[in-house]
Design a protein around this motif. Structure first.
Motif, PDB file in Angstrom:
ATOM      1  N   ILE A 124       0.844  -1.191   0.000  1.00  0.00           N
ATOM      2  CA  ILE A 124       0.000   0.000   0.000  1.00  0.00           C
ATOM      3  C   ILE A 124       0.880   1.242   0.000  1.00  0.00           C
ATOM      4  O   ILE A 124       1.909   1.284   0.681  1.00  0.00           O
ATOM      5  CB  ILE A 124      -0.939  -0.022   1.215  1.00  0.00           C
ATOM      6  N   ALA A 125       0.471   2.238  -0.769  1.00  0.00           N
ATOM      7  CA  ALA A 125       1.233   3.481  -0.870  1.00  0.00           C
ATOM      8  C   ALA A 125       0.310   4.672  -0.682  1.00  0.00           C
ATOM      9  O   ALA A 125      -0.921   4.554  -0.776  1.00  0.00           O
ATOM     10  CB  ALA A 125       1.951   3.570  -2.214  1.00  0.00           C
ATOM     11  N   LEU A 126       0.913   5.837  -0.430  1.00  0.00           N
ATOM     12  CA  LEU A 126       0.164   7.073  -0.219  1.00  0.00           C
ATOM     13  C   LEU A 126       0.694   8.151  -1.148  1.00  0.00           C
ATOM     14  O   LEU A 126       1.906   8.369  -1.244  1.00  0.00           O
ATOM     15  CB  LEU A 126       0.290   7.526   1.237  1.00  0.00           C
ATOM     16  N   ALA A 127      -0.223   8.822  -1.841  1.00  0.00           N
ATOM     17  CA  ALA A 127       0.135   9.904  -2.756  1.00  0.00           C
ATOM     18  C   ALA A 127      -0.707  11.130  -2.410  1.00  0.00           C
ATOM     19  O   ALA A 127      -1.750  11.025  -1.750  1.00  0.00           O
ATOM     20  CB  ALA A 127      -0.093   9.483  -4.202  1.00  0.00           C
ATOM     21  N   LYS A 128      -0.272  12.297  -2.874  1.00  0.00           N
ATOM     22  CA  LYS A 128      -0.947  13.549  -2.509  1.00  0.00           C
ATOM     23  C   LYS A 128      -1.060  14.463  -3.716  1.00  0.00           C
ATOM     24  O   LYS A 128      -0.234  14.441  -4.627  1.00  0.00           O
ATOM     25  CB  LYS A 128      -0.169  14.252  -1.388  1.00  0.00           C
ATOM     26  N   SER A 129      -2.118  15.291  -3.702  1.00  0.00           N
ATOM     27  CA  SER A 129      -2.325  16.290  -4.746  1.00  0.00           C
ATOM     28  C   SER A 129      -3.077  17.472  -4.162  1.00  0.00           C
ATOM     29  O   SER A 129      -3.763  17.353  -3.139  1.00  0.00           O
ATOM     30  CB  SER A 129      -3.122  15.690  -5.919  1.00  0.00           C
ATOM     31  N   LEU A 193      -0.514  11.179   8.498  1.00  0.00           N
ATOM     32  CA  LEU A 193      -0.858   9.981   7.717  1.00  0.00           C
ATOM     33  C   LEU A 193       0.355   9.146   7.300  1.00  0.00           C
ATOM     34  O   LEU A 193       0.193   8.157   6.576  1.00  0.00           O
ATOM     35  CB  LEU A 193      -1.670  10.345   6.458  1.00  0.00           C
ATOM     36  N   LEU A 194       1.527   9.495   7.765  1.00  0.00           N
ATOM     37  CA  LEU A 194       2.745   8.833   7.281  1.00  0.00           C
ATOM     38  C   LEU A 194       3.244   7.729   8.207  1.00  0.00           C
ATOM     39  O   LEU A 194       4.094   6.928   7.807  1.00  0.00           O
ATOM     40  CB  LEU A 194       3.853   9.863   7.066  1.00  0.00           C
ATOM     41  N   ASP A 195       2.733   7.693   9.429  1.00  0.00           N
ATOM     42  CA  ASP A 195       3.196   6.702  10.393  1.00  0.00           C
ATOM     43  C   ASP A 195       2.000   6.098  11.121  1.00  0.00           C
ATOM     44  O   ASP A 195       0.846   6.500  10.915  1.00  0.00           O
ATOM     45  CB  ASP A 195       4.173   7.338  11.388  1.00  0.00           C
ATOM     46  N   PHE A 196       2.301   5.137  12.008  1.00  0.00           N
ATOM     47  CA  PHE A 196       1.243   4.418  12.705  1.00  0.00           C
ATOM     48  C   PHE A 196       1.493   4.401  14.207  1.00  0.00           C
ATOM     49  O   PHE A 196       2.624   4.517  14.668  1.00  0.00           O
ATOM     50  CB  PHE A 196       1.148   2.979  12.187  1.00  0.00           C
ATOM     51  N   GLN A 197       0.407   4.227  14.937  1.00  0.00           N
ATOM     52  CA  GLN A 197       0.475   4.112  16.388  1.00  0.00           C
ATOM     53  C   GLN A 197      -0.084   2.747  16.781  1.00  0.00           C
ATOM     54  O   GLN A 197      -1.240   2.445  16.518  1.00  0.00           O
ATOM     55  CB  GLN A 197      -0.334   5.230  17.049  1.00  0.00           C
ATOM     56  N   GLY A 198       0.738   1.929  17.374  1.00  0.00           N
ATOM     57  CA  GLY A 198       0.287   0.606  17.783  1.00  0.00           C
ATOM     58  C   GLY A 198       0.405  -0.424  16.672  1.00  0.00           C
ATOM     59  O   GLY A 198       0.773  -0.122  15.536  1.00  0.00           O
ATOM     60  N   GLU A 199       0.075  -1.651  17.029  1.00  0.00           N
ATOM     61  CA  GLU A 199       0.170  -2.770  16.101  1.00  0.00           C
ATOM     62  C   GLU A 199      -1.135  -2.961  15.335  1.00  0.00           C
ATOM     63  O   GLU A 199      -2.193  -2.473  15.748  1.00  0.00           O
ATOM     64  CB  GLU A 199       0.504  -4.053  16.880  1.00  0.00           C
ATOM     65  N   PRO A 200      -1.070  -3.676  14.202  1.00  0.00           N
ATOM     66  CA  PRO A 200      -2.299  -3.961  13.448  1.00  0.00           C
ATOM     67  C   PRO A 200      -3.297  -4.759  14.290  1.00  0.00           C
ATOM     68  O   PRO A 200      -2.914  -5.630  15.074  1.00  0.00           O
ATOM     69  CB  PRO A 200      -1.800  -4.796  12.265  1.00  0.00           C
ATOM     70  N   ILE A 201      -4.574  -4.441  14.139  1.00  0.00           N
ATOM     71  CA  ILE A 201      -5.646  -5.124  14.859  1.00  0.00           C
ATOM     72  C   ILE A 201      -6.549  -5.812  13.843  1.00  0.00           C
ATOM     73  O   ILE A 201      -7.011  -5.179  12.877  1.00  0.00           O
ATOM     74  CB  ILE A 201      -6.456  -4.130  15.705  1.00  0.00           C
ATOM     75  N   LEU A 202      -6.805  -7.089  14.054  1.00  0.00           N
ATOM     76  CA  LEU A 202      -7.685  -7.838  13.155  1.00  0.00           C
ATOM     77  C   LEU A 202      -9.110  -7.335  13.288  1.00  0.00           C
ATOM     78  O   LEU A 202      -9.650  -7.247  14.389  1.00  0.00           O
ATOM     79  CB  LEU A 202      -7.614  -9.333  13.463  1.00  0.00           C
TER      80      LEU A 202
END
Length: 340
Positions: A124-129, A193-202
Motif C-alpha cells: 500500500i502506498a500514499l500519494a498527494k495532490s 498519515l505517514l506513520d502508525f500508532q500501535g500494532e495492526p488489529i484484526l
C-alpha cells in the motif's frame, strides 16, 4: 511483435475510455437512470468535493488510475489519469495498480492505493495532490512493509479527527492453517498519515457460510468504513472477485478498533443472475447531490455469463432502517429515479 502485457494494456485502456459503452445509456430519460452505468472500472470509490463527484478505481492496472467527474453520480466524464507511474516521483509501483481511494484531509487530497513492488509483494502506498483530479505524487511508497502482501487501503477519519487505515492482508501470501485467507486489519495513523500508532488489529476474516469458509481460498476484502449515529459500519466484500458469488456484507462496532460484529443478514448485496447481475462488490457509499439519499457505488461483471476481471460501474440506493441495519435497494437493472 506485441507482448501479452502490451496487448492487455491496450485492452484495459480501451475499456477504461468506454469504447464498448456506446450502446449502454446511463440516463433513461431526464428523471431516471439504469444500471450498469457504462464505465468500465473495478473497485470504485467516489469522493465529493463541493457540488462535484470524482470517481476512482482499478482502471489501467499496468500504469495507474484514471479519474472521472460528475455532478449527478450517473453521467461521468473521463478526466485522464489522476495517478500515473510515468510521472516523475511515481516510479515505485511496478504494476497491479489496484483499488485507489481519495480523501480530502487538511486542505489536501490523499490517495491510498496498492501496487506491486519490485520485490514481488503487493503493498500500500500514499500519494498527494492539491486537486481531486491530480496529478497525485507519491509521498510514502510503500506506506508500510510487513513482509506480506497488503491491498485495499481505506483511510477513515473519525469525528474526533483521528485517522485510521483499514486494509487487507492478501490471501496470496496470508496462509492460515493451510488455507489462503484475506483478512481485514486496522491501524491508527499519525496526524500526517505517514506513520502508525500501535500494532495492526484484526477487524474481520471469513466467518459466515456465504463467505466460502470451507474453501481453500477465502476472502474478506475491499473495506469501506463510515459512521452513523455513533455506530461504525464496515462494508466489505467476500468471495473471489471473478466469481458470480462475489458480494457485500457489513459489520458494526462502537470503536474503529473494534470488536466488529458481522450482520446476520449478510450479504446485503449479492448476485441476481436472472437480472444479469454477477459479482456485485467492492463498494463505497456517497450522498446524493442534495444529501437526502445515500448511494452504494459498486462494480459488477461486465459479462455476467463469463465472469472475469472486466467490471462495470453501478449505483443503487442504500439506507439505515429504524434498527440501524443497512439495507440496499438492489441490485437493480430497471430504471431508477435519478439521485435527488
Amino acid at each position: 511483435m506485441r507482448t501479452v502485457g502490451t496487448i492487455l494494456f491496450i485492452i484495459l485502456t480501451l475499456f477504461s475510455v468506454g469504447v464498448y459503452c456506446d450502446n449502454v445509456p446511463t440516463t433513461v430519460d431526464d428523471l431516471s437512470y439504469k444500471n450498469h452505468l457504462g464505465i468500465f472500472v473495478a473497485d470504485p470509490y467516489v469522493l465529493r468535493v463541493g457540488n462535484k463527484y470524482y470517481l476512482y478505481g482499478t482502471s489501467v492496472s499496468s500504469v495507474g488510475f484514471k479519474v472521472w467527474e460528475s455532478t449527478n453520480l450517473v453521467n461521468w466524464e473521463e478526466k485522464g489519469f489522476a495517478f500515473s507511474k510515468l510521472e516523475e516521483g511515481n516510479e515505485w509501483g511496478q504494476g497491479d495498480f489496484w483499488a485507489p481511494e481519495v480523501i480530502e484531509y487538511k486542505n489536501e487530497f490523499y490517495m491510498v492505493y496498492s501496487a506491486r513492488d519490485s520485490d514481488g509483494h503487493l503493498k500500500i502506498a500514499l500519494a498527494k495532490s492539491s486537486s481531486p483530479l491530480g496529478p497525485f505524487k507519491n509521498i510514502k511508497a510503500p506506506l508500510f512493509d510487513d513482509g506480506l502482501s497488503n491491498i485495499d487501503g481505506d483511510i477513515f477519519v473519525d469525528s474526533d479527527g483521528v485517522p485510521y487505515l483499514f486494509y487487507v492482508r492478501d490471501c496470496s501470501e496470508n496462509i492460515i492453517n493451510g488455507k489462503h485467507v484475506s483478512q481485514i486489519y486496522v491501524r491508527r495513523m499519525s496526524e500526517n498519515l505517514l506513520d502508525f500508532q500501535g500494532e495492526p488489529i484484526l477487524v474481520a476474516e471469513p466467518s459466515q457460510q456465504w463467505e466460502g469458509i470451507g474453501e481453500e481460498w477465502q476472502w474478506n476484502e475491499g473495506p469501506f468504513v463510515m459512521k452513523e449515529n455513533g455506530i461504525y459500519y464496515l462494508l466489505y466484500s467476500a468471495n473471489y472477485f471473478a466469481s458470480s458469488d462475489y458480494g457485500v456484507g457489513y459489520a458494526t462496532a462502537d470503536n474503529p478498533e473494534g470488536p466488529w460484529n458481522k450482520s446476520e443478514e449478510n450479504p446485503i448485496l449479492s448476485k441476481n443472475l436472472s437480472l444479469g447481475v454477477s459479482g456485485p462488490g467492492h463498494c463505497s457509499v456517497i450522498a446524493s447531490p442534495n444529501k437526502s439519499e445515500l448511494f452504494i457505488v459498486y462494480h459488477t461483471h461486465a459479462f455476467p455469463k463469463a465472469p472475469s476481471g472486466i467490471r462495470v460501474l453501478n449505483i443503487d440506493r442504500i439506507y439505515f432502517d429504524k434498527m440501524g441495519r443497512l439495507k440496499v435497494i438492489g441490485p437493480t437493472r430497471t430504471p431508477q429515479p435519478l439521485p435527488k
